[in-house]
Design a protein around this motif. Structure first.
Motif, PDB file in Angstrom:
ATOM      1  N   ASN A  79       0.866  -1.186   0.000  1.00 25.45           N
ATOM      2  CA  ASN A  79       0.000   0.000   0.000  1.00 25.45           C
ATOM      3  C   ASN A  79       0.899   1.232   0.000  1.00 25.45           C
ATOM      4  O   ASN A  79       1.230   1.783   1.047  1.00 25.45           O
ATOM      5  N   SER A  80       1.299   1.622  -1.208  1.00 28.78           N
ATOM      6  CA  SER A  80       2.218   2.752  -1.312  1.00 28.78           C
ATOM      7  C   SER A  80       1.565   4.085  -0.944  1.00 28.78           C
ATOM      8  O   SER A  80       2.249   5.095  -0.820  1.00 28.78           O
ATOM      9  N   TYR A  81       0.241   4.094  -0.751  1.00 29.49           N
ATOM     10  CA  TYR A  81      -0.416   5.317  -0.296  1.00 29.49           C
ATOM     11  C   TYR A  81      -0.061   5.584   1.163  1.00 29.49           C
ATOM     12  O   TYR A  81       0.063   6.726   1.587  1.00 29.49           O
ATOM     13  N   SER A  82       0.142   4.511   1.904  1.00 30.98           N
ATOM     14  CA  SER A  82       0.444   4.633   3.329  1.00 30.98           C
ATOM     15  C   SER A  82       1.935   4.561   3.606  1.00 30.98           C
ATOM     16  O   SER A  82       2.458   5.306   4.440  1.00 30.98           O
ATOM     17  N   VAL A  83       2.642   3.632   2.911  1.00 29.79           N
ATOM     18  CA  VAL A  83       4.066   3.414   3.132  1.00 29.79           C
ATOM     19  C   VAL A  83       4.752   3.266   1.792  1.00 29.79           C
ATOM     20  O   VAL A  83       4.241   2.570   0.907  1.00 29.79           O
TER      21      VAL A  83
ATOM     22  N   THR B 240       9.419   4.769   4.174  1.00 34.12           N
ATOM     23  CA  THR B 240       8.922   6.034   4.729  1.00 34.12           C
ATOM     24  C   THR B 240       7.437   5.908   5.024  1.00 34.12           C
ATOM     25  O   THR B 240       6.655   5.500   4.160  1.00 34.12           O
ATOM     26  N   ALA B 241       7.059   6.294   6.268  1.00 32.19           N
ATOM     27  CA  ALA B 241       5.644   6.294   6.667  1.00 32.19           C
ATOM     28  C   ALA B 241       5.009   7.583   6.159  1.00 32.19           C
ATOM     29  O   ALA B 241       5.472   8.677   6.486  1.00 32.19           O
ATOM     30  N   ILE B 242       3.962   7.463   5.350  1.00 29.71           N
ATOM     31  CA  ILE B 242       3.323   8.624   4.730  1.00 29.71           C
ATOM     32  C   ILE B 242       2.081   9.054   5.489  1.00 29.71           C
ATOM     33  O   ILE B 242       1.910  10.235   5.814  1.00 29.71           O
ATOM     34  N   THR B 243       1.202   8.136   5.793  1.00 24.23           N
ATOM     35  CA  THR B 243      -0.058   8.476   6.445  1.00 24.23           C
ATOM     36  C   THR B 243      -0.653   7.238   7.086  1.00 24.23           C
ATOM     37  O   THR B 243      -0.304   6.099   6.726  1.00 24.23           O
ATOM     38  N   THR B 244      -1.533   7.488   8.053  1.00 24.10           N
ATOM     39  CA  THR B 244      -2.238   6.365   8.659  1.00 24.10           C
ATOM     40  C   THR B 244      -3.444   5.946   7.829  1.00 24.10           C
ATOM     41  O   THR B 244      -4.054   4.908   8.096  1.00 24.10           O
TER      42      THR B 244
ATOM     43  N   VAL C 128      -8.705   7.099  12.308  1.00 28.85           N
ATOM     44  CA  VAL C 128      -7.854   5.936  12.047  1.00 28.85           C
ATOM     45  C   VAL C 128      -6.724   5.929  13.065  1.00 28.85           C
ATOM     46  O   VAL C 128      -5.942   6.869  13.144  1.00 28.85           O
ATOM     47  N   GLY C 129      -6.634   4.876  13.855  1.00 20.93           N
ATOM     48  CA  GLY C 129      -5.579   4.804  14.852  1.00 20.93           C
ATOM     49  C   GLY C 129      -4.232   4.507  14.233  1.00 20.93           C
ATOM     50  O   GLY C 129      -3.225   5.114  14.576  1.00 20.93           O
ATOM     51  N   SER C 130      -4.196   3.560  13.293  1.00 20.49           N
ATOM     52  CA  SER C 130      -2.951   3.182  12.650  1.00 20.49           C
ATOM     53  C   SER C 130      -3.283   2.447  11.360  1.00 20.49           C
ATOM     54  O   SER C 130      -4.435   2.093  11.097  1.00 20.49           O
ATOM     55  N   ALA C 131      -2.245   2.250  10.556  1.00 21.08           N
ATOM     56  CA  ALA C 131      -2.407   1.502   9.305  1.00 21.08           C
ATOM     57  C   ALA C 131      -1.222   0.567   9.154  1.00 21.08           C
ATOM     58  O   ALA C 131      -0.097   0.899   9.529  1.00 21.08           O
ATOM     59  N   THR C 132      -1.484  -0.627   8.610  1.00 26.02           N
ATOM     60  CA  THR C 132      -0.408  -1.615   8.418  1.00 26.02           C
ATOM     61  C   THR C 132      -0.280  -1.947   6.940  1.00 26.02           C
ATOM     62  O   THR C 132      -1.270  -2.221   6.266  1.00 26.02           O
ATOM     63  N   SER C 133       0.957  -1.879   6.446  1.00 21.53           N
ATOM     64  CA  SER C 133       1.233  -2.203   5.046  1.00 21.53           C
ATOM     65  C   SER C 133       2.394  -3.189   4.999  1.00 21.53           C
ATOM     66  O   SER C 133       3.278  -3.178   5.869  1.00 21.53           O
ATOM     67  N   GLY C 134       2.394  -4.024   3.954  1.00 17.09           N
ATOM     68  CA  GLY C 134       3.469  -4.995   3.794  1.00 17.09           C
ATOM     69  C   GLY C 134       4.565  -4.467   2.901  1.00 17.09           C
ATOM     70  O   GLY C 134       4.301  -3.818   1.891  1.00 17.09           O
TER      71      GLY C 134
ATOM     72  N   VAL D  67       1.974   2.013  10.679  1.00 13.71           N
ATOM     73  CA  VAL D  67       2.117   3.477  10.693  1.00 13.71           C
ATOM     74  C   VAL D  67       1.171   4.053  11.745  1.00 13.71           C
ATOM     75  O   VAL D  67      -0.032   3.772  11.739  1.00 13.71           O
ATOM     76  N   THR D  68       1.732   4.832  12.665  1.00 14.82           N
ATOM     77  CA  THR D  68       0.953   5.498  13.703  1.00 14.82           C
ATOM     78  C   THR D  68       0.956   7.002  13.435  1.00 14.82           C
ATOM     79  O   THR D  68       1.775   7.494  12.656  1.00 14.82           O
ATOM     80  N   PRO D  69       0.042   7.754  14.063  1.00 15.99           N
ATOM     81  CA  PRO D  69       0.022   9.205  13.847  1.00 15.99           C
ATOM     82  C   PRO D  69       1.359   9.846  14.169  1.00 15.99           C
ATOM     83  O   PRO D  69       2.136   9.335  14.987  1.00 15.99           O
TER      84      PRO D  69
END
Length: 420
Positions: free
Chosen positions: A95-99, A108-112, A123-129, A145-147
C-alpha cells in the motif's frame, strides 16, 4: 583485480604446485558473478552461478513508524549450498499510499490512511506490507504506521527582559515527525514564582527583581526561556497644575506649577511643557510665568511624560472708576453698610467686593470685609474728651481693580447714648 585472479588460478589441491595457466582477462559479458561476491562482500544482486535461492527473509530496523519517520529493510537469502547472504531484492509496498519503499530499502511512513479520502482523524494506525522478491523467492514484513509524534518543542517569548509589574507572553511550537510545526498549548511552569509567574495561557507576570526560567512541556518534550526582571522604574500616573492666582488684571503676572504623581505614590514638582489656550488673553513662559494681556479667559495647560492638567486664568476688564456709597451720619452703636460700584473699560458697571479700610486710626468707626460700618465713638483717639466734641469724621475707603474711592462717615453724640 588481475593479481587476485592470478592467485585463484595458481591454487591447487595437491602438495606440489603446478605451473600456472596463463590468465586472460574476461570480458564484462563473461563475468556472471558480481564483483562484490568475488571479493567476499555478501551483497548479491543475482544468485551466484550454480546456486539457487531456497529461502528469503526480510527484517526491518523498526516495524512501527510514526508518520514522517523512516526505517531500512534488509533481505537475507539462503542458498542451495546452505550459505546466506544479504541481497538486493526488488522492493515493493502493498500500500504505497500509506508506506513507500525505495530500491535501496528505505521505508517512509506517509499516512495512517489506507486510501485517499480516508479520515485519518478516526484511524488509529495503518499496516502495510513491504515485499521483497529475489531469486524466485518472495518475503514480506509488515510496517505499522501510527500518527505523527512530537519530536521537539520550541519556546519563544515576546520579551525576555522586563521590569517589575510588566507582563509578556510565551508561546510553544511543536515539531512533529511529519515535519509540521504547529503552535501548541503546553503545560507552563516557572522556576521561580517569587520573580515571575506564568498562567496556563502563557501570560508571564513579573513579581520582583531577579531571574526565572519559564518551561513548557508538551507530549513528553520541553523547552525553556529565561526571563530577567529588573526593579520597576516609577512612571508618571498624573500631574496636577496649580496657579498662584486665577484672576489677573492686564499686565499682572502669576506663576503656575506642576506636581507629578508617580506609580510608587511619590509626588514631585516637575518642569512641564506649558501652553495657553488664548495668548491674546494670557501668555505663559517655559518656566511657568503667566502674564495677563487683555480681558478674557484662558486655560494654562502643563504636559509632562504623557500626562497633563490645566488651570483657568481670568483677566477682568480694566476698572476705570470706583464709587463708594453712601455717606451716613451715625451715633455710637449704630451700623450701616457701604457698597462699591466699579465702572469698566467697556462702559459697564457692577457692584464689586473691594478691599475695605478706614482712614486714620479707625478708633471711632470700624468696617469689616463685607462693608459693615459700626460707629464706636465721637472721639478720634483714646483719651479724647467726647464731652467737648460735637462730631467726628472717619473715611471709609474701598480699593478695587487699581482704583480707590473714599467717603466720610460722621459720628455724632446722642442723648442717653454711650460710646460702644
Amino acid at each position: 583485480v588481475t593479481a587476485l585472479f592470478s592467485i585463484v588460478a595458481c591454487g591447487g589441491s595437491g602438495s606440489s604446485p603446478t605451473s600456472p595457466s596463463p590468465y586472460v582477462l574476461p570480458t564484462s559479458a563473461a563475468i556472471s558473478t558480481p564483483l562484490a561476491s568475488i571479493i567476499g562482500i555478501q551483497l548479491h544482486e543475482e544468485p551466484p552461478p550454480g546456486l539457487t535461492v531456497t529461502n528469503l527473509a526480510v527484517s526491518a530496523a523498526a516495524t512501527t513508524l510514526a508518520v514522517g519517520q523512516t526505517t531500512t529493510v534488509t533481505a537475507t537469502a539462503t542458498y542451495s549450498d546452505g550459505t546466506t547472504a544479504t541481497v538486493t531484492p526488488t522492493w515493493s509496498s502493498t500500500n504505497s499510499y500509506s508506506v513507500t519503499v525505495t530500491s535501496e530499502g528505505v521505508v517512509t511512513a506517509i499516512t495512517t490512511a489506507s486510501f485517499a479520502g480516508e479520515d485519518v482523524g478516526v484511524v488509529g494506525s495503518a499496516t502495510s506490507g513491504i515485499n521483497a522478491i529475489y531469486g524466485g523467492q518472495n518475503a514480506q514484513i509488515n510496517i505499522t504506521v501510527t500518527p505523527a509524534t512530537v519530536t521537539g518543542v520550541t519556546i519563544n517569548t515576546s520579551s525576555a527582559s522586563l521590569s517589575v509589574g510588566q507582563t509578556t507572553t510565551v508561546t510553544a511550537t511543536a515539531t512533529y515527525t511529519d515535519g509540521t510545526t504547529p503552535t501548541v498549548s503546553p503545560t507552563w511552569v516557572s522556576s521561580n514564582t517569587a520573580v515571575a509567574t506564568v498562567s496556563s495561557s502563557g501570560t508571564v507576570t513579573t513579581v520582583a527583581a531577579g531571574s526565572a526560567t519559564i518551561t513548557g512541556v508538551y507530549e513528553g518534550q520541553s523547552d525553556s526561556v529565561g526571563i530577567t526582571v529588573t526593579a520597576a522604574i516609577p512612571t508618571v500616573t498624573g500631574i496636577t497644575v496649580s496657579a498662584s492666582t486665577s484672576s489677573l488684571q492686564a499686565g499682572q503676572t502669576a506663576t503656575v506649577t506642576a506636581t507629578a504623581t508617580y506609580s510608587d505614590g511619590t509626588t514631585v514638582t516637575v518642569a512641564s511643557t506649558w501652553s495657553s489656550s488664548d495668548t491674546a488673553v494670557a501668555t505663559v513662559s517655559s518656566s511657568g510665568t503667566v502674564t495677563a494681556v487683555a480681558a478674557g479667559s484662558a486655560t494654562i495647560t502643563g504636559a509632562y511624560e504623557g500626562q497633563s492638567d490645566s488651570a483657568g486664568i481670568t483677566v477682568p476688564l480694566a476698572v476705570t472708576n470706583l464709587e463708594v456709597c453712601c455717606f451716613t451720619t451715625l451715633t455710637p452703636g449704630q451700623t450701616t453698610t457701604v457698597t462699591a460700584t466699579a465702572t469698566y473699560s467697556d462702559g459697564t458697571t457692577a457692584t464689586v467686593t473691594p478691599i475695605w479700610s478706614t482712614s486714620g486710626t479707625g478708633y471711632s468707626v470700624t468696617v469689616n470685609s463685607e462693608g459693615l460700618v459700626t460707629a464706636i465713638t465721637t472721639a478720634s483717639f483714646a483719651g479724647e474728651d467726647v464731652g467737648v466734641i460735637g462730631a467726628s469724621y472717619t473715611g471709609i475707603r474701598a480699593n478695587y481693580g487699581g482704583q480707590t474711592h473714599q467717603i466720610n462717615m460722621k459720628v455724632i453724640p446722642c442723648d442717653g447714648c454711650r460710646d460702644w
